[in-house]
Design a protein around this motif. Structure first.
Motif, PDB file in Angstrom:
ATOM      1  N   SER A  10     -37.729   8.820 -52.501  1.00 52.07           N
ATOM      2  CA  SER A  10     -37.761   9.200 -53.920  1.00 52.07           C
ATOM      3  C   SER A  10     -36.382   9.064 -54.550  1.00 52.07           C
ATOM      4  O   SER A  10     -36.246   8.617 -55.695  1.00 52.07           O
ATOM      5  CB  SER A  10     -38.267  10.626 -54.079  1.00 52.07           C
ATOM      6  OG  SER A  10     -39.630  10.702 -53.751  1.00 52.07           O
ATOM      7  N   GLU A  11     -35.356   9.449 -53.813  1.00 47.82           N
ATOM      8  CA  GLU A  11     -33.988   9.337 -54.311  1.00 47.82           C
ATOM      9  C   GLU A  11     -33.644   7.879 -54.618  1.00 47.82           C
ATOM     10  O   GLU A  11     -33.074   7.575 -55.668  1.00 47.82           O
ATOM     11  CB  GLU A  11     -33.025   9.909 -53.277  1.00 47.82           C
ATOM     12  CG  GLU A  11     -31.592   9.954 -53.725  1.00 47.82           C
ATOM     13  CD  GLU A  11     -30.700  10.582 -52.667  1.00 47.82           C
ATOM     14  OE1 GLU A  11     -29.683   9.946 -52.336  1.00 47.82           O
ATOM     15  OE2 GLU A  11     -31.021  11.680 -52.188  1.00 47.82           O
ATOM     16  N   ILE A  12     -34.010   6.983 -53.711  1.00 49.06           N
ATOM     17  CA  ILE A  12     -33.772   5.548 -53.943  1.00 49.06           C
ATOM     18  C   ILE A  12     -34.535   5.090 -55.176  1.00 49.06           C
ATOM     19  O   ILE A  12     -33.992   4.418 -56.045  1.00 49.06           O
ATOM     20  CB  ILE A  12     -34.188   4.716 -52.714  1.00 49.06           C
ATOM     21  CG1 ILE A  12     -33.252   4.998 -51.528  1.00 49.06           C
ATOM     22  CG2 ILE A  12     -34.186   3.220 -53.057  1.00 49.06           C
ATOM     23  CD1 ILE A  12     -33.750   4.464 -50.204  1.00 49.06           C
ATOM     24  N   ARG A  13     -35.804   5.466 -55.250  1.00 49.82           N
ATOM     25  CA  ARG A  13     -36.639   5.027 -56.379  1.00 49.82           C
ATOM     26  C   ARG A  13     -36.020   5.420 -57.715  1.00 49.82           C
ATOM     27  O   ARG A  13     -35.956   4.618 -58.652  1.00 49.82           O
ATOM     28  CB  ARG A  13     -38.050   5.613 -56.235  1.00 49.82           C
ATOM     29  CG  ARG A  13     -38.911   5.692 -57.492  1.00 49.82           C
ATOM     30  CD  ARG A  13     -39.104   4.344 -58.173  1.00 49.82           C
ATOM     31  NE  ARG A  13     -39.774   4.467 -59.440  1.00 49.82           N
ATOM     32  CZ  ARG A  13     -39.160   4.380 -60.626  1.00 49.82           C
ATOM     33  NH1 ARG A  13     -37.856   4.221 -60.702  1.00 49.82           N
ATOM     34  NH2 ARG A  13     -39.843   4.452 -61.734  1.00 49.82           N
ATOM     35  N   PHE A  14     -35.563   6.650 -57.831  1.00 51.74           N
ATOM     36  CA  PHE A  14     -35.097   7.132 -59.117  1.00 51.74           C
ATOM     37  C   PHE A  14     -33.653   6.747 -59.445  1.00 51.74           C
ATOM     38  O   PHE A  14     -33.133   7.116 -60.489  1.00 51.74           O
ATOM     39  CB  PHE A  14     -35.368   8.628 -59.253  1.00 51.74           C
ATOM     40  CG  PHE A  14     -36.847   8.878 -59.378  1.00 51.74           C
ATOM     41  CD1 PHE A  14     -37.544   8.471 -60.507  1.00 51.74           C
ATOM     42  CD2 PHE A  14     -37.552   9.462 -58.342  1.00 51.74           C
ATOM     43  CE1 PHE A  14     -38.916   8.652 -60.609  1.00 51.74           C
ATOM     44  CE2 PHE A  14     -38.927   9.653 -58.436  1.00 51.74           C
ATOM     45  CZ  PHE A  14     -39.611   9.247 -59.580  1.00 51.74           C
ATOM     46  N   PRO A  19     -39.406   0.443 -59.959  1.00 51.81           N
ATOM     47  CA  PRO A  19     -39.350  -0.046 -58.577  1.00 51.81           C
ATOM     48  C   PRO A  19     -39.018  -1.541 -58.499  1.00 51.81           C
ATOM     49  O   PRO A  19     -38.406  -1.989 -57.535  1.00 51.81           O
ATOM     50  CB  PRO A  19     -40.763   0.214 -58.041  1.00 51.81           C
ATOM     51  CG  PRO A  19     -41.256   1.363 -58.853  1.00 51.81           C
ATOM     52  CD  PRO A  19     -40.675   1.138 -60.229  1.00 51.81           C
ATOM     53  N   GLU A  20     -39.382  -2.296 -59.523  1.00 51.53           N
ATOM     54  CA  GLU A  20     -39.094  -3.733 -59.531  1.00 51.53           C
ATOM     55  C   GLU A  20     -37.590  -4.005 -59.542  1.00 51.53           C
ATOM     56  O   GLU A  20     -37.146  -5.047 -59.065  1.00 51.53           O
ATOM     57  CB  GLU A  20     -39.748  -4.392 -60.751  1.00 51.53           C
ATOM     58  CG  GLU A  20     -41.249  -4.343 -60.676  1.00 51.53           C
ATOM     59  CD  GLU A  20     -41.923  -4.767 -61.969  1.00 51.53           C
ATOM     60  OE1 GLU A  20     -42.916  -5.492 -61.888  1.00 51.53           O
ATOM     61  OE2 GLU A  20     -41.447  -4.358 -63.055  1.00 51.53           O
ATOM     62  N   ASP A  21     -36.810  -3.085 -60.051  1.00 52.31           N
ATOM     63  CA  ASP A  21     -35.356  -3.263 -60.127  1.00 52.31           C
ATOM     64  C   ASP A  21     -34.642  -2.945 -58.818  1.00 52.31           C
ATOM     65  O   ASP A  21     -33.447  -3.223 -58.690  1.00 52.31           O
ATOM     66  CB  ASP A  21     -34.792  -2.386 -61.243  1.00 52.31           C
ATOM     67  CG  ASP A  21     -35.337  -2.773 -62.601  1.00 52.31           C
ATOM     68  OD1 ASP A  21     -35.274  -3.976 -62.939  1.00 52.31           O
ATOM     69  OD2 ASP A  21     -35.842  -1.891 -63.315  1.00 52.31           O
ATOM     70  N   ILE A  22     -35.345  -2.385 -57.863  1.00 59.43           N
ATOM     71  CA  ILE A  22     -34.725  -2.019 -56.582  1.00 59.43           C
ATOM     72  C   ILE A  22     -34.312  -3.254 -55.800  1.00 59.43           C
ATOM     73  O   ILE A  22     -33.333  -3.252 -55.081  1.00 59.43           O
ATOM     74  CB  ILE A  22     -35.663  -1.120 -55.741  1.00 59.43           C
ATOM     75  CG1 ILE A  22     -35.885   0.207 -56.465  1.00 59.43           C
ATOM     76  CG2 ILE A  22     -35.104  -0.893 -54.336  1.00 59.43           C
ATOM     77  CD1 ILE A  22     -36.950   1.092 -55.845  1.00 59.43           C
ATOM     78  N   ASN A  23     -35.043  -4.325 -55.946  1.00 54.90           N
ATOM     79  CA  ASN A  23     -34.803  -5.543 -55.184  1.00 54.90           C
ATOM     80  C   ASN A  23     -33.616  -6.304 -55.772  1.00 54.90           C
ATOM     81  O   ASN A  23     -33.752  -7.383 -56.324  1.00 54.90           O
ATOM     82  CB  ASN A  23     -36.063  -6.410 -55.190  1.00 54.90           C
ATOM     83  CG  ASN A  23     -36.065  -7.431 -54.086  1.00 54.90           C
ATOM     84  OD1 ASN A  23     -35.209  -7.438 -53.219  1.00 54.90           O
ATOM     85  ND2 ASN A  23     -37.037  -8.307 -54.116  1.00 54.90           N
ATOM     86  N   ASP A  24     -32.415  -5.725 -55.626  1.00 53.80           N
ATOM     87  CA  ASP A  24     -31.246  -6.300 -56.276  1.00 53.80           C
ATOM     88  C   ASP A  24     -30.475  -7.320 -55.441  1.00 53.80           C
ATOM     89  O   ASP A  24     -29.730  -8.111 -55.974  1.00 53.80           O
ATOM     90  CB  ASP A  24     -30.311  -5.208 -56.791  1.00 53.80           C
ATOM     91  CG  ASP A  24     -29.941  -4.191 -55.742  1.00 53.80           C
ATOM     92  OD1 ASP A  24     -30.406  -4.301 -54.592  1.00 53.80           O
ATOM     93  OD2 ASP A  24     -29.180  -3.265 -56.067  1.00 53.80           O
TER      94      ASP A  24
END
Length: 83
Positions: A10-14, A19-24
């Motif tokens: 959850s910490e990573i998600r927020f 969620p699409e922006d996580i794949n950096d």
């Protein structure tokens, strides 16, 4: 899922707008982040289980680009008669 794992995910998600922006980048892709928290994670098997548990409605609400793609696919099917 253990509470500390859920909290870490959850910490990573927020940290990101969606969620699409996580794949950096290649080293911080979602599967790599999950593997650091859960070394036994298997992307192909695990991703489908996670997606099923989350549900398509939640995924579409959280992921606008994915939702647009699905909406476009749905509109193609709506305009074509079934044989």
């Amino acid at each position: 899922m253990p509470t500390n794992l859920q909290a870490s995910l959850s910490e990573i998600r927020f940290e990101f707008p969606t969620p699409e922006d996580i794949n950096d980048n290649q080293n911080t892709a979602p599967s790599r982040r999950i593997l650091r928290l859960m070394p036994r994670y298997r992307k192909i098997a695990g991703a489908s289980v996670v997606a099923e548990k989350i549900g398509l409605d939640v995924i579409r609400a959280e992921c606008p680009r994915f939702n647009l793609w699905v909406t476009q696919l749905e509109s193609l099917g709506a305009s074509e008669p079934l044989l």
